[in-house]
Scaffold this motif. Structure first.
Motif, mmCIF file in Angstrom:
data_model
loop_
_atom_site.group_PDB
_atom_site.id
_atom_site.type_symbol
_atom_site.label_atom_id
_atom_site.label_comp_id
_atom_site.label_asym_id
_atom_site.label_seq_id
_atom_site.Cartn_x
_atom_site.Cartn_y
_atom_site.Cartn_z
ATOM 1 N N ASN A 25 0.861 -0.911 0.291
ATOM 2 C CA ASN A 25 -0.379 0.097 -0.180
ATOM 3 C C ASN A 25 1.104 1.162 0.457
ATOM 4 O OD1 ASN A 25 -2.539 -1.918 -0.697
ATOM 5 N ND2 ASN A 25 -2.923 -1.768 2.083
ATOM 6 N N ILE A 26 2.206 1.185 0.892
ATOM 7 C CA ILE A 26 2.496 2.315 0.602
ATOM 8 C C ILE A 26 3.501 2.461 -0.891
ATOM 9 C CG2 ILE A 26 5.237 3.186 1.990
ATOM 10 C CD1 ILE A 26 4.599 2.330 4.344
ATOM 11 N N GLU A 27 3.783 1.540 -0.963
ATOM 12 C CA GLU A 27 4.451 1.895 -3.028
ATOM 13 C C GLU A 27 3.455 2.269 -3.849
ATOM 14 O OE1 GLU A 27 6.101 -2.156 -3.991
ATOM 15 O OE2 GLU A 27 7.539 -1.781 -2.435
ATOM 16 N N LEU A 28 1.872 1.539 -3.785
ATOM 17 C CA LEU A 28 1.286 2.608 -4.698
ATOM 18 C C LEU A 28 1.159 4.087 -4.629
ATOM 19 C CD1 LEU A 28 -1.557 -0.326 -4.111
ATOM 20 C CD2 LEU A 28 -1.053 1.106 -6.345
ATOM 21 N N VAL A 29 0.489 4.402 -2.692
ATOM 22 C CA VAL A 29 0.638 6.147 -2.581
ATOM 23 C C VAL A 29 2.049 6.600 -3.097
ATOM 24 C CG1 VAL A 29 1.120 7.483 -0.461
ATOM 25 C CG2 VAL A 29 -0.380 5.219 -0.418
ATOM 26 N N PHE A 30 3.124 6.204 -3.468
ATOM 27 C CA PHE A 30 4.489 7.545 -3.282
ATOM 28 C C PHE A 30 3.980 7.107 -4.899
ATOM 29 C CE2 PHE A 30 5.560 6.158 0.711
ATOM 30 C CZ PHE A 30 6.530 7.484 0.681
ATOM 31 N N SER A 31 3.771 5.249 -5.968
ATOM 32 C CA SER A 31 3.604 5.448 -7.209
ATOM 33 C C SER A 31 2.856 6.430 -7.575
ATOM 34 C CB SER A 31 3.749 4.099 -7.732
ATOM 35 O OG SER A 31 1.949 3.877 -7.149
ATOM 36 N N TYR A 32 1.302 6.703 -7.315
ATOM 37 C CA TYR A 32 0.439 7.666 -7.100
ATOM 38 C C TYR A 32 0.749 9.197 -6.906
ATOM 39 C CZ TYR A 32 -3.067 3.561 -6.966
ATOM 40 O OH TYR A 32 -4.316 2.932 -7.279
ATOM 41 N N LEU A 33 1.803 9.568 -5.743
ATOM 42 C CA LEU A 33 2.094 10.837 -6.139
ATOM 43 C C LEU A 33 3.373 10.932 -6.866
ATOM 44 C CD1 LEU A 33 3.114 10.897 -1.946
ATOM 45 C CD2 LEU A 33 1.156 11.791 -3.275
ATOM 46 N N ASP A 34 3.747 10.193 -7.379
ATOM 47 C CA ASP A 34 4.536 10.350 -9.086
ATOM 48 C C ASP A 34 4.084 10.356 -9.762
ATOM 49 O OD1 ASP A 34 7.579 9.589 -7.273
ATOM 50 O OD2 ASP A 34 7.287 7.553 -7.704
ATOM 51 N N GLU A 35 3.053 10.477 -10.500
ATOM 52 C CA GLU A 35 2.179 10.649 -11.296
ATOM 53 C C GLU A 35 1.880 11.888 -10.937
ATOM 54 O OE1 GLU A 35 -0.920 7.573 -12.332
ATOM 55 O OE2 GLU A 35 0.208 5.732 -11.828
ATOM 56 N N LEU A 36 0.665 12.393 -9.893
ATOM 57 C CA LEU A 36 0.419 13.460 -9.533
ATOM 58 C C LEU A 36 1.501 14.933 -10.278
ATOM 59 C CD1 LEU A 36 -1.546 13.130 -6.871
ATOM 60 C CD2 LEU A 36 -2.898 13.314 -9.877
ATOM 61 N N THR A 37 2.948 14.601 -9.261
ATOM 62 C CA THR A 37 3.857 15.387 -9.870
ATOM 63 C C THR A 37 3.974 15.474 -11.200
ATOM 64 O OG1 THR A 37 5.686 13.568 -9.237
ATOM 65 C CG2 THR A 37 4.507 14.971 -7.713
ATOM 66 N N CYS A 38 3.891 14.287 -11.568
ATOM 67 C CA CYS A 38 4.419 13.988 -13.188
ATOM 68 C C CYS A 38 3.742 15.104 -13.916
ATOM 69 C CB CYS A 38 4.653 13.139 -13.814
ATOM 70 S SG CYS A 38 6.166 11.847 -13.276
ATOM 71 N N GLU A 39 1.879 15.257 -13.410
ATOM 72 C CA GLU A 39 1.316 16.014 -14.526
ATOM 73 C C GLU A 39 1.119 16.988 -14.208
ATOM 74 O OE1 GLU A 39 -1.888 13.933 -13.274
ATOM 75 O OE2 GLU A 39 -2.295 11.970 -14.075
ATOM 76 N N LYS A 40 1.714 17.658 -12.983
ATOM 77 C CA LYS A 40 1.710 19.245 -12.328
ATOM 78 C C LYS A 40 2.808 19.734 -13.368
ATOM 79 C CE LYS A 40 -0.453 20.447 -9.334
ATOM 80 N NZ LYS A 40 -1.223 21.928 -9.738
ATOM 81 N N GLU A 41 4.072 18.396 -13.096
ATOM 82 C CA GLU A 41 4.894 19.167 -14.143
ATOM 83 C C GLU A 41 4.342 19.518 -15.593
ATOM 84 O OE1 GLU A 41 8.614 16.526 -13.946
ATOM 85 O OE2 GLU A 41 8.063 17.307 -11.125
ATOM 86 N N SER A 42 3.812 18.836 -16.054
ATOM 87 C CA SER A 42 3.323 19.101 -17.972
ATOM 88 C C SER A 42 2.018 19.956 -18.645
ATOM 89 C CB SER A 42 3.322 17.312 -17.849
ATOM 90 O OG SER A 42 2.172 17.205 -17.600
ATOM 91 N N GLU A 43 2.007 20.080 -17.123
ATOM 92 C CA GLU A 43 0.455 21.056 -17.711
ATOM 93 C C GLU A 43 1.189 22.163 -18.001
ATOM 94 O OE1 GLU A 43 -1.115 23.079 -13.717
ATOM 95 O OE2 GLU A 43 -2.461 20.797 -13.315
ATOM 96 N N LYS A 44 0.136 23.265 -18.790
ATOM 97 C CA LYS A 44 0.482 23.902 -19.262
ATOM 98 C C LYS A 44 -0.011 25.241 -19.113
ATOM 99 C CE LYS A 44 -3.879 24.422 -22.000
ATOM 100 N NZ LYS A 44 -4.551 24.029 -23.377
ATOM 101 N N PRO A 45 0.932 26.116 -18.883
ATOM 102 C CA PRO A 45 0.486 27.469 -18.116
ATOM 103 C C PRO A 45 -0.455 28.526 -17.978
ATOM 104 C CG PRO A 45 1.992 28.171 -20.390
ATOM 105 C CD PRO A 45 2.043 26.692 -20.186
#
Length: 53
Positions: A25-45
């Motif tokens: 479960n902890i590994e899943l949480v960290f993988s979801y957090l990684d996905e969210l941070t990648c989405e934030k970085e790829s957002e257009k202004p």
């Protein structure tokens, strides 16, 4: 005495199973957090709206 040791072994095995689930479960949480941070970085202004000075 033998019953006590078997009970301890059973309890130990149950705890190990719970810990394995927690690790997954902890590994899943960290993988979801990684996905969210990648989405934030790829957002257009965003275009700013409102009053300009």
């Amino acid at each position: 005495m033998l019953m006590d040791t078997t009970d301890i072994k059973i309890d130990n095995m149950q705890i190990q199973k719970k810990l394995e689930n927690h690790d997954k479960n902890i590994e899943l949480v960290f993988s979801y957090l990684d996905e969210l941070t990648c989405e934030k970085e790829s957002e257009k202004p965003r275009i700013k709206i409102g009053y300009k000075k």
